[in-house]
Design a protein around this motif. Structure first.
Motif, short mmCIF file in Angstrom:
data_model
loop_
_atom_site.label_atom_id
_atom_site.label_comp_id
_atom_site.label_asym_id
_atom_site.label_seq_id
_atom_site.Cartn_x
_atom_site.Cartn_y
_atom_site.Cartn_z
N LEU A 1 -12.38 14.08 52.36
CA LEU A 1 -12.50 12.93 51.48
C LEU A 1 -13.02 11.73 52.27
O LEU A 1 -12.75 11.61 53.47
N LYS A 2 -13.77 10.86 51.62
CA LYS A 2 -14.24 9.64 52.26
C LYS A 2 -14.36 8.54 51.21
O LYS A 2 -14.46 8.81 50.02
N ARG A 3 -14.37 7.30 51.67
CA ARG A 3 -14.61 6.16 50.80
C ARG A 3 -16.08 5.78 50.85
O ARG A 3 -16.73 5.87 51.90
N ALA A 4 -16.60 5.34 49.74
CA ALA A 4 -17.98 4.86 49.65
C ALA A 4 -18.01 3.63 48.77
O ALA A 4 -17.43 3.61 47.69
N GLU A 5 -18.70 2.59 49.23
CA GLU A 5 -18.78 1.35 48.46
C GLU A 5 -20.23 0.89 48.39
O GLU A 5 -21.01 1.08 49.32
N TYR A 6 -20.56 0.30 47.25
CA TYR A 6 -21.92 -0.22 47.02
C TYR A 6 -21.79 -1.46 46.14
O TYR A 6 -21.05 -1.45 45.15
N SER A 7 -22.50 -2.51 46.52
CA SER A 7 -22.44 -3.74 45.72
C SER A 7 -23.83 -4.36 45.63
O SER A 7 -24.50 -4.55 46.65
N LYS A 8 -24.25 -4.62 44.41
CA LYS A 8 -25.53 -5.28 44.18
C LYS A 8 -25.51 -5.90 42.78
O LYS A 8 -25.27 -5.20 41.80
N GLY A 9 -25.75 -7.18 42.70
CA GLY A 9 -25.74 -7.85 41.41
C GLY A 9 -24.39 -7.73 40.73
O GLY A 9 -23.36 -8.07 41.30
N ASP A 10 -24.40 -7.19 39.52
CA ASP A 10 -23.16 -7.03 38.76
C ASP A 10 -22.46 -5.71 39.05
O ASP A 10 -21.41 -5.43 38.45
N ILE A 11 -23.01 -4.89 39.94
CA ILE A 11 -22.44 -3.57 40.22
C ILE A 11 -21.56 -3.63 41.46
O ILE A 11 -21.99 -4.08 42.52
N ARG A 12 -20.32 -3.18 41.33
CA ARG A 12 -19.39 -3.02 42.46
C ARG A 12 -18.85 -1.61 42.39
O ARG A 12 -17.86 -1.35 41.70
N ASP A 13 -19.50 -0.70 43.09
CA ASP A 13 -19.15 0.71 43.02
C ASP A 13 -18.19 1.04 44.17
O ASP A 13 -18.54 0.86 45.35
N ASN A 14 -17.00 1.51 43.86
CA ASN A 14 -15.96 1.77 44.85
C ASN A 14 -15.43 3.18 44.62
O ASN A 14 -14.68 3.42 43.67
N GLU A 15 -15.83 4.12 45.47
CA GLU A 15 -15.59 5.54 45.21
C GLU A 15 -14.70 6.20 46.25
O GLU A 15 -14.75 5.87 47.44
N LEU A 16 -13.91 7.16 45.78
CA LEU A 16 -13.26 8.14 46.66
C LEU A 16 -14.02 9.44 46.46
O LEU A 16 -14.01 10.01 45.36
N VAL A 17 -14.70 9.90 47.51
CA VAL A 17 -15.63 11.02 47.40
C VAL A 17 -15.04 12.29 47.99
O VAL A 17 -14.60 12.30 49.15
#
Length: 263
Positions: free
Chosen positions: A189-205
């Motif tokens: 398992l790993k964490r992944a984050e992405y942020s741009k504009g109105d998007i705040r993607d915060n995932e447990l992969v």
């Protein structure tokens, strides 16, 4: 005027659906269509409701009841705005990395940055000169990282689903491959984050590898997700990512996980 956001899951029971509606209206007495109609009437206008409904192909009479109450209120009072929105619902991850029963529309999960479950699947092959991974190039119309090279297949875990089932589904949908559960090897398992504009993607992969031999020519790519695929040797890929400007959203951590699992 602030929108009242109500989340109606087609997988939920009548009690749960009215409990959600009562909570969002701040009217604990709401328990059926009659008390709901009374609560909406008492709130009056102006008012704005965004009612999100999960996108499963499952009939749910309670949702139809709730929709009818809000639709009638809007029809009778032009200052009451009601919008019904179909969306994929995702379960939320708690602070102990467990999938909870709480679900929320995907668009709002990405807006609010809540931790949610996803899967990454790497198709790999061993050759004398090293380990090769199958890369996909993300479709041009993707909201996140369009036209970038990425993991072989990936996707969100929809509400009520689990990691491995979702991994098999994404491989089938994006690459046209039918593989069995035993052909997927979980490597972590790993964490992944992405942020741009109105998007705040915060995932447990949940990361998987699949060692089954495949030919690119035999794949059926999902055009809305994938524009092309290619093989890349891991060490050469790492060198290219380090010294050349290649558009990608490939995780160095995941490539390291693959190397540890294979060697």
């Amino acid at each position: 005027m602030e929108d009242v956001e109500i989340f109606l899951s087609r997988l939920a029971t009548e009690d749960k659906l009215y409990e959600e509606t009562a909570k969002k209206l701040q009217r604990p007495e709401v328990a059926d269509k009659f008390t709901l109609a009374g609560a909406v009437a008492e709130k009056g206008s102006p008012a704005s409701y965004k009612i999100y409904i999960s996108d499963e192909e499952t009939e749910n009479g309670t949702i139809d009841e709730i929709k009818a109450v809000f639709a009638e209120a809007a029809e009778n009072d032009k200052e009451i705005n009601v919008e019904f929105i179909s969306d994929e619902f995702l379960n939320i991850i708690d602070d102990r990395a467990r999938i909870t029963s709480e679900s929320k529309p995907r668009s709002l999960v990405h807006r609010d940055g809540e931790l949610h479950p996803t899967v990454h699947i790497w198709m790999i092959k061993r050759r004398d000169m090293g380990v090769f991974v199958l890369l996909q190039k993300r479709a041009h119309n993707k909201d996140i990282n369009p036209d970038c090279f990425d993991v072989s297949a990936a996707g969100h875990v929809s509400q009520g689903d689990e990691f491995r089932y979702t991994a098999l589904k994404e491989v089938r949908e994006e690459l046209g491959l039918d593989i069995g559960r035993s052909q997927l090897e979980f490597i972590g398992l790993k964490r992944a984050e992405y942020s741009k504009g109105d998007i705040r993607d915060n995932e447990l992969v949940a990361v998987y590898i699949c060692r089954e031999p495949i030919n690119i020519e035999d794949l059926t790519l999902q055009s809305s997700e994938v524009s092309e695929v290619c093989w890349a040797e891991i060490d050469e890929l790492l060198s290219i990512m380090k010294y050349e400007d290649i558009p990608n959203c490939i995780s160095l951590e995941e490539l390291d996980m693959i190397k540890k699992a294979v060697f």
